[in-house]
Design a protein around this motif. Structure first.
Motif, PDB file in Angstrom:
ATOM      1  N   ASP A  14       0.848  -1.188   0.000  1.00  0.00           N
ATOM      2  CA  ASP A  14       0.000   0.000   0.000  1.00  0.00           C
ATOM      3  C   ASP A  14       0.885   1.240   0.000  1.00  0.00           C
ATOM      4  O   ASP A  14       2.104   1.143  -0.094  1.00  0.00           O
ATOM      5  CB  ASP A  14      -0.992  -0.005   1.164  1.00  0.00           C
ATOM      6  CG  ASP A  14      -0.317   0.014   2.531  1.00  0.00           C
ATOM      7  OD1 ASP A  14       0.858   0.431   2.619  1.00  0.00           O
ATOM      8  OD2 ASP A  14      -0.972  -0.391   3.501  1.00  0.00           O
ATOM      9  N   GLU A  15       0.271   2.404   0.107  1.00  0.00           N
ATOM     10  CA  GLU A  15       1.040   3.654   0.008  1.00  0.00           C
ATOM     11  C   GLU A  15       2.107   3.786   1.094  1.00  0.00           C
ATOM     12  O   GLU A  15       3.100   4.467   0.911  1.00  0.00           O
ATOM     13  CB  GLU A  15       0.105   4.881   0.014  1.00  0.00           C
ATOM     14  CG  GLU A  15      -0.792   5.018   1.210  1.00  0.00           C
ATOM     15  CD  GLU A  15      -2.098   4.229   1.078  1.00  0.00           C
ATOM     16  OE1 GLU A  15      -2.849   4.228   2.056  1.00  0.00           O
ATOM     17  OE2 GLU A  15      -2.355   3.619   0.048  1.00  0.00           O
ATOM     18  N   SER A  16       1.936   3.093   2.208  1.00  0.00           N
ATOM     19  CA  SER A  16       2.952   3.180   3.263  1.00  0.00           C
ATOM     20  C   SER A  16       4.264   2.517   2.826  1.00  0.00           C
ATOM     21  O   SER A  16       5.316   2.785   3.404  1.00  0.00           O
ATOM     22  CB  SER A  16       2.441   2.526   4.555  1.00  0.00           C
ATOM     23  OG  SER A  16       2.295   1.129   4.368  1.00  0.00           O
ATOM     24  N   ASP A  17       4.198   1.682   1.810  1.00  0.00           N
ATOM     25  CA  ASP A  17       5.411   1.059   1.290  1.00  0.00           C
ATOM     26  C   ASP A  17       6.198   1.998   0.381  1.00  0.00           C
ATOM     27  O   ASP A  17       7.276   1.646  -0.087  1.00  0.00           O
ATOM     28  CB  ASP A  17       5.063  -0.217   0.513  1.00  0.00           C
ATOM     29  CG  ASP A  17       4.542  -1.297   1.437  1.00  0.00           C
ATOM     30  OD1 ASP A  17       5.270  -1.680   2.367  1.00  0.00           O
ATOM     31  OD2 ASP A  17       3.394  -1.733   1.228  1.00  0.00           O
ATOM     32  N   TYR A  18       5.643   3.178   0.147  1.00  0.00           N
ATOM     33  CA  TYR A  18       6.305   4.144  -0.723  1.00  0.00           C
ATOM     34  C   TYR A  18       6.753   5.369   0.062  1.00  0.00           C
ATOM     35  O   TYR A  18       6.572   6.497  -0.360  1.00  0.00           O
ATOM     36  CB  TYR A  18       5.369   4.540  -1.871  1.00  0.00           C
ATOM     37  CG  TYR A  18       5.216   3.418  -2.883  1.00  0.00           C
ATOM     38  CD1 TYR A  18       6.082   3.295  -3.945  1.00  0.00           C
ATOM     39  CD2 TYR A  18       4.223   2.459  -2.726  1.00  0.00           C
ATOM     40  CE1 TYR A  18       5.957   2.249  -4.841  1.00  0.00           C
ATOM     41  CE2 TYR A  18       4.085   1.420  -3.618  1.00  0.00           C
ATOM     42  CZ  TYR A  18       4.964   1.317  -4.683  1.00  0.00           C
ATOM     43  OH  TYR A  18       4.842   0.282  -5.561  1.00  0.00           O
ATOM     44  N   THR A  19       7.341   5.127   1.180  1.00  0.00           N
ATOM     45  CA  THR A  19       7.906   6.217   1.968  1.00  0.00           C
ATOM     46  C   THR A  19       9.252   6.582   1.368  1.00  0.00           C
ATOM     47  O   THR A  19       9.778   5.880   0.503  1.00  0.00           O
ATOM     48  CB  THR A  19       8.098   5.793   3.436  1.00  0.00           C
ATOM     49  OG1 THR A  19       9.032   4.719   3.459  1.00  0.00           O
ATOM     50  CG2 THR A  19       6.777   5.387   4.069  1.00  0.00           C
ATOM     51  N   GLU A  20       9.809   7.663   1.827  1.00  0.00           N
ATOM     52  CA  GLU A  20      11.110   8.099   1.312  1.00  0.00           C
ATOM     53  C   GLU A  20      12.153   7.007   1.505  1.00  0.00           C
ATOM     54  O   GLU A  20      13.002   6.787   0.653  1.00  0.00           O
ATOM     55  CB  GLU A  20      11.543   9.384   2.032  1.00  0.00           C
ATOM     56  CG  GLU A  20      12.799   9.990   1.447  1.00  0.00           C
ATOM     57  CD  GLU A  20      13.146  11.302   2.131  1.00  0.00           C
ATOM     58  OE1 GLU A  20      14.349  11.524   2.334  1.00  0.00           O
ATOM     59  OE2 GLU A  20      12.233  12.081   2.442  1.00  0.00           O
ATOM     60  N   HIS A  21      12.056   6.302   2.616  1.00  0.00           N
ATOM     61  CA  HIS A  21      13.030   5.253   2.925  1.00  0.00           C
ATOM     62  C   HIS A  21      12.952   4.080   1.932  1.00  0.00           C
ATOM     63  O   HIS A  21      13.961   3.533   1.523  1.00  0.00           O
ATOM     64  CB  HIS A  21      12.808   4.773   4.359  1.00  0.00           C
ATOM     65  CG  HIS A  21      13.724   3.685   4.817  1.00  0.00           C
ATOM     66  ND1 HIS A  21      14.949   3.456   4.266  1.00  0.00           N
ATOM     67  CD2 HIS A  21      13.592   2.752   5.787  1.00  0.00           C
ATOM     68  CE1 HIS A  21      15.525   2.429   4.871  1.00  0.00           C
ATOM     69  NE2 HIS A  21      14.711   1.992   5.794  1.00  0.00           N
ATOM     70  N   SER A  22      11.756   3.691   1.540  1.00  0.00           N
ATOM     71  CA  SER A  22      11.606   2.521   0.670  1.00  0.00           C
ATOM     72  C   SER A  22      11.460   2.885  -0.806  1.00  0.00           C
ATOM     73  O   SER A  22      11.343   2.005  -1.656  1.00  0.00           O
ATOM     74  CB  SER A  22      10.388   1.709   1.110  1.00  0.00           C
ATOM     75  OG  SER A  22       9.214   2.456   0.920  1.00  0.00           O
ATOM     76  N   GLU A  23      11.494   4.172  -1.112  1.00  0.00           N
ATOM     77  CA  GLU A  23      11.272   4.608  -2.492  1.00  0.00           C
ATOM     78  C   GLU A  23      12.313   4.035  -3.454  1.00  0.00           C
ATOM     79  O   GLU A  23      11.977   3.592  -4.552  1.00  0.00           O
ATOM     80  CB  GLU A  23      11.270   6.131  -2.567  1.00  0.00           C
ATOM     81  CG  GLU A  23      10.873   6.648  -3.934  1.00  0.00           C
ATOM     82  CD  GLU A  23      10.793   8.166  -3.955  1.00  0.00           C
ATOM     83  OE1 GLU A  23      10.811   8.703  -5.060  1.00  0.00           O
ATOM     84  OE2 GLU A  23      10.711   8.793  -2.876  1.00  0.00           O
ATOM     85  N   GLN A  26      11.443   0.374  -4.146  1.00  0.00           N
ATOM     86  CA  GLN A  26      10.296   0.245  -5.033  1.00  0.00           C
ATOM     87  C   GLN A  26      10.649   0.669  -6.466  1.00  0.00           C
ATOM     88  O   GLN A  26      10.200   0.054  -7.427  1.00  0.00           O
ATOM     89  CB  GLN A  26       9.109   1.070  -4.511  1.00  0.00           C
ATOM     90  CG  GLN A  26       8.532   0.556  -3.215  1.00  0.00           C
ATOM     91  CD  GLN A  26       7.944  -0.840  -3.358  1.00  0.00           C
ATOM     92  OE1 GLN A  26       7.582  -1.275  -4.434  1.00  0.00           O
ATOM     93  NE2 GLN A  26       7.873  -1.553  -2.249  1.00  0.00           N
TER      94      GLN A  26
END
Length: 169
Positions: A14-23, A26
């Motif tokens: 979900d969108e929480s997987d696209y934080t700056e840290h995990s960008e 992804q």
């Protein structure tokens, strides 16, 4: 929600997987996915090119072989048998090449499906495959790889039939 929509979206992402840290992670997955899908598409183009080549060669040979064998002297039977034998070997190679492409494509689609597990959507592997009935419902989709393998078999049968007709007469 229909089956395609249910299969399209990956509920584990979900969108929480696209934080700056995990960008970056992804982005790397997406780049690998795009590259792999492109490579899979290129392989399909190569398969189609090989198929076109073999179809052209066999169609040309088949068109010319009838008139050439109509008035063939008896002493040329051995040349005809050798020629037909070579054509049968070529049909066998064509058949196995198509089989290999089908197996390789199957593996590539499984890898694409695994990559889609890390993406927010799984359009190609899960959703599209579900939309066409998983290749089992022939009214929705008849896998081309199953159909195209019959073409070299039909040519081989035609060559055997012609060889029998020519050598018996």
């Amino acid at each position: 929600m229909d089956d395609v929509s249910r299969r399209l979206w990956n509920t584990a992402i979900d969108e929480s997987d696209y934080t700056e840290h995990s960008e970056k992670y992804q982005t790397a997955i997406m780049d690998q996915y795009k590259l792999y899908v492109e490579m899979t598409d290129r392989m399909s183009v190569r398969r189609a090119t090989a198929n076109t080549f073999f179809l052209l060669v066999n169609s040309t040979v088949f068109a010319f072989i009838g008139p050439l064998t109509q008035n063939a002297p008896v002493q040329q039977d051995s040349v005809l048998v050798l020629t037909f034998g070579m054509l049968l070997v070529q049909c066998g190679a064509w058949f196995w090449l198509l089989r290999s492409y089908r197996q390789l494509n199957s593996a590539k689609f499984r890898v694409i499906g695994a990559l889609e597990e890390r993406l927010p959507a799984a359009p190609w592997f899960r959703a599209e495959w579900a939309a066409i009935g998983g290749g089992k419902d022939k009214s929705k989709y008849w896998p081309v790889t199953q159909l195209e393998q019959w073409v070299p078999v039909v040519f081989a049968l035609a060559y055997v039939t012609l060889l029998v007709i020519v050598t018996v007469n």
